[in-house]
Enzyme design. Sequence first.
Site, PDB file in Angstrom:
ATOM      1  N   LYS A   1     -13.523  -0.905   5.827  1.00  0.00           N
ATOM      2  CA  LYS A   1     -14.027  -1.698   4.704  1.00  0.00           C
ATOM      3  C   LYS A   1     -15.095  -2.683   5.157  1.00  0.00           C
ATOM      4  O   LYS A   1     -16.173  -2.748   4.582  1.00  0.00           O
ATOM      5  CB  LYS A   1     -12.881  -2.468   4.044  1.00  0.00           C
ATOM      6  CG  LYS A   1     -11.554  -1.748   3.999  1.00  0.00           C
ATOM      7  CD  LYS A   1     -11.465  -0.734   2.892  1.00  0.00           C
ATOM      8  CE  LYS A   1     -10.244   0.133   3.122  1.00  0.00           C
ATOM      9  NZ  LYS A   1      -9.814   0.889   1.997  1.00  0.00           N
TER      10      LYS A   1
ATOM     11  N   TRP B 239       0.873  -1.187   0.000  1.00  0.00           N
ATOM     12  CA  TRP B 239       0.000   0.000   0.000  1.00  0.00           C
ATOM     13  C   TRP B 239       0.910   1.238   0.000  1.00  0.00           C
ATOM     14  O   TRP B 239       1.825   1.316   0.830  1.00  0.00           O
ATOM     15  CB  TRP B 239      -0.862  -0.049   1.254  1.00  0.00           C
ATOM     16  CG  TRP B 239      -1.863   1.043   1.407  1.00  0.00           C
ATOM     17  CD1 TRP B 239      -2.788   1.466   0.492  1.00  0.00           C
ATOM     18  CD2 TRP B 239      -2.065   1.838   2.592  1.00  0.00           C
ATOM     19  NE1 TRP B 239      -3.551   2.468   1.034  1.00  0.00           N
ATOM     20  CE2 TRP B 239      -3.129   2.712   2.319  1.00  0.00           C
ATOM     21  CE3 TRP B 239      -1.462   1.879   3.854  1.00  0.00           C
ATOM     22  CZ2 TRP B 239      -3.589   3.631   3.260  1.00  0.00           C
ATOM     23  CZ3 TRP B 239      -1.922   2.789   4.783  1.00  0.00           C
ATOM     24  CH2 TRP B 239      -2.979   3.648   4.479  1.00  0.00           C
TER      25      TRP B 239
ATOM     26  N   ASP C 251      -0.969  -5.290   9.448  1.00  0.00           N
ATOM     27  CA  ASP C 251      -2.000  -4.372   8.964  1.00  0.00           C
ATOM     28  C   ASP C 251      -3.216  -5.216   8.580  1.00  0.00           C
ATOM     29  O   ASP C 251      -3.169  -5.978   7.609  1.00  0.00           O
ATOM     30  CB  ASP C 251      -1.446  -3.602   7.755  1.00  0.00           C
ATOM     31  CG  ASP C 251      -2.409  -2.532   7.266  1.00  0.00           C
ATOM     32  OD1 ASP C 251      -3.566  -2.491   7.757  1.00  0.00           O
ATOM     33  OD2 ASP C 251      -2.024  -1.740   6.385  1.00  0.00           O
TER      34      ASP C 251
ATOM     35  N   ALA D   2      -6.599  -4.625   7.460  1.00  0.00           N
ATOM     36  CA  ALA D   2      -7.559  -3.627   6.987  1.00  0.00           C
ATOM     37  C   ALA D   2      -8.737  -4.249   6.250  1.00  0.00           C
ATOM     38  O   ALA D   2      -9.700  -3.551   5.949  1.00  0.00           O
ATOM     39  CB  ALA D   2      -6.852  -2.626   6.071  1.00  0.00           C
TER      40      ALA D   2
HETATM   41  C1  LMR Z   1      -6.846   1.916  -0.925  1.00  0.00           C
HETATM   42  O1  LMR Z   1      -5.785   1.282  -0.845  1.00  0.00           O
HETATM   43  O2  LMR Z   1      -7.311   2.312  -1.997  1.00  0.00           O
HETATM   44  C2  LMR Z   1      -7.616   2.217   0.325  1.00  0.00           C
HETATM   45  O3  LMR Z   1      -6.989   1.625   1.415  1.00  0.00           O
HETATM   46  C3  LMR Z   1      -7.874   3.654   0.512  1.00  0.00           C
HETATM   47  C4  LMR Z   1      -6.669   4.360   1.029  1.00  0.00           C
HETATM   48  O4  LMR Z   1      -6.738   4.949   2.106  1.00  0.00           O
HETATM   49  O5  LMR Z   1      -5.638   4.352   0.345  1.00  0.00           O
END
Ligand code: LMR
Length: 394
Positions: free
Chosen positions: A243, A127, A208, A210
């Site tokens: 989410k 990410w 993490d 998420a």
């Molecule tokens: C994403 O990866 O698109 C989501 O987790 C939104 C973000 O905060 O980046």
Amino acid sequence: MFETLSKATLDKIFVLMAEYAADPRTDKIDLGVGVYKDETGNTPIMSAVRKAEKRMNETARTKTYVGVVGNRGFSSAVVDLALGGVVDAGRIRTVNGNGGTGALMVLAHVLGRARPGGRIYISDPSWPNHWPLVEAAGLVPHSYPYFDPRTRQVDFGAMMGVLDGLTPDDIVLLHGCCHNPTGASLSPEQWDTIAASLARTGAFPLIDLAYLGFGDGIEADAYGTRRVVAAVPEAMVAFSASKNFGLYRERAGVAIAIARNAADADIVSSQMQNVLRASISQTPDHGAEIVRIILGDAALRAEWEAELTAMRERMKRLREKLAEAIRQRSNATDFDFLARHTGMFSLLGLPEDVVARLKVDDGVYMINDSRINVAGIPEDRIGELADRLLAAVG
Ligand code: LMR
């Protein structure tokens, strides 16, 4: 004052979101930011959330401060949900986070205090916000191999080649499930190997979490996190309710620290509270209280789980349908990996110029590393999307 500043780099996910919003084409397709969408393209408010919110509004008597650690009922329900009782509660401390990112921020800053300038290993790719987030906490990011672009699966041998060589001074950031951006996730056996490696090397896991429930179900998705935290003396987990409860803008998350013993846990707790107080003082409670109500009520919890299952199954179906549509048109299995990936994302492996062409010429928006949000695939236009993708890759 401001003359000393230069323009900062904005996160590419949010830049793309703004570009998409500004695009006047009516046939544009949004496979960008990671938000769940239903068949109408809307990111719905879950019905369990609506009911909990209504109950909360009817019974709430105050908006006074909750306190620095945040909503304790929310945190303990999340600890039960994510960790499933594998760690003695006396070793666990929590604070609420401003979403999953806020939880990560608190945890990373505490780690930055424990190991100033310490090395943190992040999957390649990851990410995009992981790197600046840990740098802001005074840690130094390094990467470990994760994705094999040839197979579109985890390059587990290469990953363990780095993880097995870590030391007790190192931190490793793991995606608990539904890897972002690749969609290539770890099998239970691979998690067993990672847990054993961490126990052996003493490297510190920061997980993490998420997307719990977006991959193969809550229990299956929690497997890796539980396996790791049960195997090591110290760990941290950042949980997001953005989410799986669809609470994106409410910013509900939990920072979970697991220490060797209660005395250490109290010290970590004081550090987490200190980071929070000095940054945002306290976290929002609206989303936290909604999740607390849902997880504490059998009927609402069942309703939430059913909705989460429906979301997960829809994303799986979209994966399968797009893979099938591409297979039929191209007579090739090159995109079959879409159906093997899990969670919200897949990394298509397209070059940046192809991604740019898809955006400019066809109105198909994905992150420039070719990550797509599968929930954004329009179910009634899958053939059209397959055509556009195949035309772009030539
Ligand atoms: C994403 O990866 O698109 C989501 O987790 C939104 C973000 O905060 O980046």
